[in-house]
Design a protein around this motif. Structure first.
Motif, PDB file in Angstrom:
ATOM      1  N   PHE A 255       0.812  -1.229   0.000  1.00 21.92           N
ATOM      2  CA  PHE A 255       0.000   0.000   0.000  1.00 21.92           C
ATOM      3  C   PHE A 255       0.839   1.269   0.000  1.00 21.92           C
ATOM      4  N   ARG A 364      -1.611   4.616  -0.145  1.00 22.79           N
ATOM      5  CA  ARG A 364      -2.928   4.384  -0.747  1.00 22.79           C
ATOM      6  C   ARG A 364      -3.480   5.612  -1.457  1.00 22.79           C
ATOM      7  N   ALA A 519       5.951  -1.932  -7.714  1.00 21.74           N
ATOM      8  CA  ALA A 519       4.499  -1.931  -7.652  1.00 21.74           C
ATOM      9  C   ALA A 519       4.086  -0.669  -6.922  1.00 21.74           C
ATOM     10  N   GLY A 520       3.621   0.319  -7.656  1.00 18.25           N
ATOM     11  CA  GLY A 520       3.209   1.566  -7.042  1.00 18.25           C
ATOM     12  C   GLY A 520       2.523   2.422  -8.075  1.00 18.25           C
ATOM     13  N   GLU A 723      -5.426   1.914  -7.002  1.00 18.47           N
ATOM     14  CA  GLU A 723      -5.710   2.971  -6.042  1.00 18.47           C
ATOM     15  C   GLU A 723      -7.025   3.712  -6.235  1.00 18.47           C
TER      16      GLU A 723
HETATM   17 MO1  MOS Z   1       1.211   3.032  -3.747  1.00 17.26          MO
HETATM   18  S1  MOS Z   1       0.728   4.437  -2.381  1.00 17.26           S
HETATM   19  O1  MOS Z   1       1.365   3.700  -5.185  1.00 17.26           O
HETATM   20  O2  MOS Z   1       2.005   1.719  -3.241  1.00 17.26           O
END
Ligand code: MOS
Length: 756
Positions: A255, A364, A519-520, A723
């Protein structure tokens, strides 16, 4: 990590896997306990580390007395800034090397006597058992010289300075004259919202198992970014990048909290170097609060001016958030406001104050989740002011082009999302008068809000290996933190190559694999999709190259675009060959190709494209609450979320992710808050018993619907589902509470004391 697909997932030639509700391939391993997480790798001679945390917000260590801790049987060493060979300092942040963004804080742990927050690691105990390490850590006695500290956002907001934007996130906007338009508007609202700090509580606390073999380092790590973690560790410990291997096959939730390298990781590696032993450092829940950043609190003003027809004439959104003395970034609270509503006059500003707290971090949907709470609450309040239905108000102000930049909006389907959401939810049964709807003694309220999150991607390298036995191996250094990465990678590869899913094996979560993004930002799947497509196209060209000299091949002389991958081979119309036939005719037992995406060219193209195109996942959140008229207890009783996320790759994992975001939004609305002691910056509720997240009994059935229409400007038409669903969610709850009770709560979380 390597995962084989279940035999039950057989394809029958034309079956397409993309879009199906394919079961998670890692599900059995996780539910049977076979899956191994970072703190579960056994090594001979493994030692255990525990962190000693500072108990002042700011100052200097004058001494660290370790005698008592050292005397505990089973203690191997107690590391402090007085006896530890230092790491290299963290590199300066540079957009030319994005991996520099991965440092959680600027502190060079155990190389400084400076204390920058209450909870900062100041010593590490290494022992034969975790219990011994933790007990001995409690016996370390630091002495401090304290300095004055600023830890209260509200008290310090006057010291805020304008936030700097960056390449992908602008911090301000001005269009027309919003203050004048607001003053002149016949209808307006002008509200100041506050949101509390939030902390990450992944089910798996951060953990590292670090093993040195000479100058080679292996790290089992719970991370969202193996590639940047590897690079960062190589820099900090002064070894070549190729000597560092980061393994992260399973991550128990991230997250954003596992998107950076925090103290625990560095200290595990440092302790392993200092003691010559493999070292495991598994953070306690409290340790996560002390060493892993969370979300900043915020103070946000949203002022909206509108005509009697509901058309917005002015949008003002300003925010104050905080960073830490050791780093962090201002929260982009106005990021969604830039794109959501048409208005001739728009004024957006973000500012930041530096506090003596741990650096904040990604959490998040940073920006949009708390930003949409403010904006969407204000829109709702405006709908009451105007006497207009809140869905109608949003439709009236739906823009044709980007409200600030004027760019084209790629594939915006918010109107459809509202229409379908209202239908599924039964919005028409809503009596607009606050407090007018009841179910027995319960007050009933219905609220709506927009969801918005930008769609992005990064270059991802992918290797495809096709065996003469018909098996396919997909390799890419991606990460799986529970959202379904491995599953969707297999689905995409199976479809691109026209092979059964059961014959596809996916390898990921290992920094020795081809470099892929972290991963984001909800961008991993789109990044992977482009990589898989590139690699599949390359594989096709390679195979056509192999048949060039094959006398009997019906594919001879065919160009790639005349040939289709299906039924386990390549076909031009009805004529074709299976992969096995192609490979055996060429005397090969396999072929392997790698798609390599260049970073620089990619960034240049992306930045150029941003000038003409705005892309986002969007959605409409509909929430029903029941409020006890005596206690003002709020229960969320129904939810419908309709989302435009482009192509849905996996109907099951996408819906689960969207539900998860809504659960987080309900937590943000009703329970979550980090309480910071104003005297000393200590987090007062650093545990899941005191920091309240929703539990199963708090969550109703959540109805999720995806419009599932490809965005032609994104790989495979997908725009990312990670998200978007947390955005708008807290506002939908607040708006439902407003409708049920007549009370507008401006300060999250909406606890019952604020309604009584
Ligand atoms: Mo996220 S807040 O892009 O892991």
């Amino acid at each position: 990590m390597s995962i084989k697909y279940a035999e039950t997932e057989q394809a029958t030639g034309t079956t397409k896997y993309v879009g199906q509700a394919v079961d998670r391939v890692d599900g059995p391993a996780k539910t049977t306990g076979e899956a191994r997480f970072a703190a579960e790798y056994p090594y001979p001679g493994l030692a255990y580390a525990a962190i000693v945390h500072a108990t002042i917000p700011r100052g200097r260590l004058t001494a660290v007395d370790t005698a008592e801790a050292r005397a505990v049987r089973g203690v191997i060493d107690v590391l402090t800034h007085e006896n530890t060979r230092p790491m290299k300092p963290a590199p300066k942040v540079s957009f030319l090397d994005l991996s520099t963004l991965v440092a959680g804080t600027s502190v060079n742990y155990l190389a400084t006597d400076e204390v920058l927050w209450n909870g900062q690691p100041i010593a590490v105990v290494v022992a034969e058992t975790p219990e011994t390490a933790r007990y001995a850590a409690s016996l370390v006695r630091p002495a401090y010289q304290e300095l004055p500290a600023a830890v209260d956002l509200a008290a310090e907001q006057g010291n805020a300075v304008p936030q700097k934007g960056n390449l992908i996130s602008e911090a301000e906007a001005d269009k027309g004259d919003a203050p004048a338009a607001l003053a002149a508007a016949p209808h307006s609202v002008d509200l100041t919202f506050t949101t509390p700090p939030h902390n990450h509580n992944a089910i798996e606390p951060h953990a590292t198992t670090a093993v040195w073999d000479g100058d080679k380092l292996t790290v089992h790590e719970a991370t969202q970014n193996i590639t940047w973690t590897r690079k960062h560790l190589a820099q900090r410990f002064e070894v070549p990048e190729k000597n560092v291997r980061v393994l992260s096959p399973f991550v128990g939730g991230g997250f954003g909290g596992k998107g950076s390298v925090w103290a625990g990781t560095l200290l595990a590696v440092l302790a392993a170097r200092a003691t010559g032993r493999p070292v495991r450092l598994s953070l306690t829940r409290e340790g996560v609060y002390h060493t892993v950043g969370g979300r900043t609190g915020s103070i946000q003003r949203v002022a909206l001016g509108a005509g009697a027809d509901g058309k917005l004439s002015a949008i003002i959104h300003t925010s104050v958030s905080r960073t830490g003395r050791s780093g962090g970034n201002g929260e982009p609270c106005t990021a969604g406001t830039r794109h959501l509503y048409a208005a001739p006059n728009i004024h957006l500003r973000q500012s930041t104050v530096q506090l003596d707290l741990l650096a904040n971090t990604f959490m998040r949907a940073p920006g949009e989740s708390i930003g949409t709470f403010a904006l969407e609450s204000a829109m709702d309040e405006l709908s009451f002011e105007l006497g207009l239905d809140p869905v109608e108000l949003r439709l009236i102000n739906e823009p044709d082009r980007d409200p600030v930049g004027g760019q084209r909006l790629a594939h915006r389907r918010l109107r459809e999302a509202y229409a379908l959401g209202a239908e599924r939810f039964g919005w028409r049964e809503r009596d607009p008068r606050p407090g007018s709807m009841r179910d027995g003694r319960w007050l009933v309220g219905m609220g709506v809000a927009a969801a918005y999150h930008p769609s992005m991607r990064m270059p991802a390298n992918v290797t495809l290996r096709l065996g003469a036995d018909g098996t396919v191996v997909v390799r890419s250094g991606l990460q799986e933190m529970g959202m379904g990465t491995a599953t969707v990678l297999g689905q995409m590869a199976a479809d691109e190559l026209g092979v059964p899913l059961a014959s596809v094996r996916v390898e990921y979560g290992d920094s020795d694999l081809p470099v892929a993004p972290g991963a984001g930002g909800s961008m991993q799947t789109a990044s992977a999709a482009a990589g898989v497509q590139d690699a599949a196209a390359k594989l096709k060209r390679t195979l056509l190259g192999l048949v060039r000299r094959a006398p009997g091949s019906p594919l001879r002389g065919r160009k790639p675009d005349e040939v289709q991958a299906r039924d386990g081979g390549l076909y031009a119309g009805a004529a074709g060959q299976t992969y096995a036939e192609i490979l055996s005719a060429a005397g090969r037992d396999h072929v392997e190709v790698e798609s390599k995406a260049g970073m620089l060219g990619f960034m240049v193209r992306t930045l150029r494209e941003r000038r003409s195109l705005v892309r986002a996942a969007t959605g409409a959140q509909f929430c029903e609450v029941r409020v006890d008229p005596d206690t003002m207890e709020v229960r969320v009783s129904r939810w419908t979320g309709v989302f435009d996320v482009g192509t849905v790759i996996n109907a099951r994992t996408a819906a689960s992710q969207l539900r998860g975001g809504i659960v987080m939004g309900i937590g943000m609305a009703l329970t979550e808050q980090t309480l910071i002691d104003r005297r000393d910056g200590r987090i007062m509720n650093a545990s899941l018993s005191e920091y309240h997240v929703p539990v199963h009994a708090d969550i109703p059935r959540i109805d999720i619907h995806c419009l599932d229409e490809p965005d032609s400007t994104m790989p495979m038409g997908l725009r990312g589902v990670g998200e978007v669903s947390i955005t708008g969610a807290a506002a939908a709850v607040a708006n439902a509470v407003r409708h049920a009770t007549g009370k507008r709560v401006l300060d999250l979380p909406i606890t019952l004391d604020k309604l009584l």
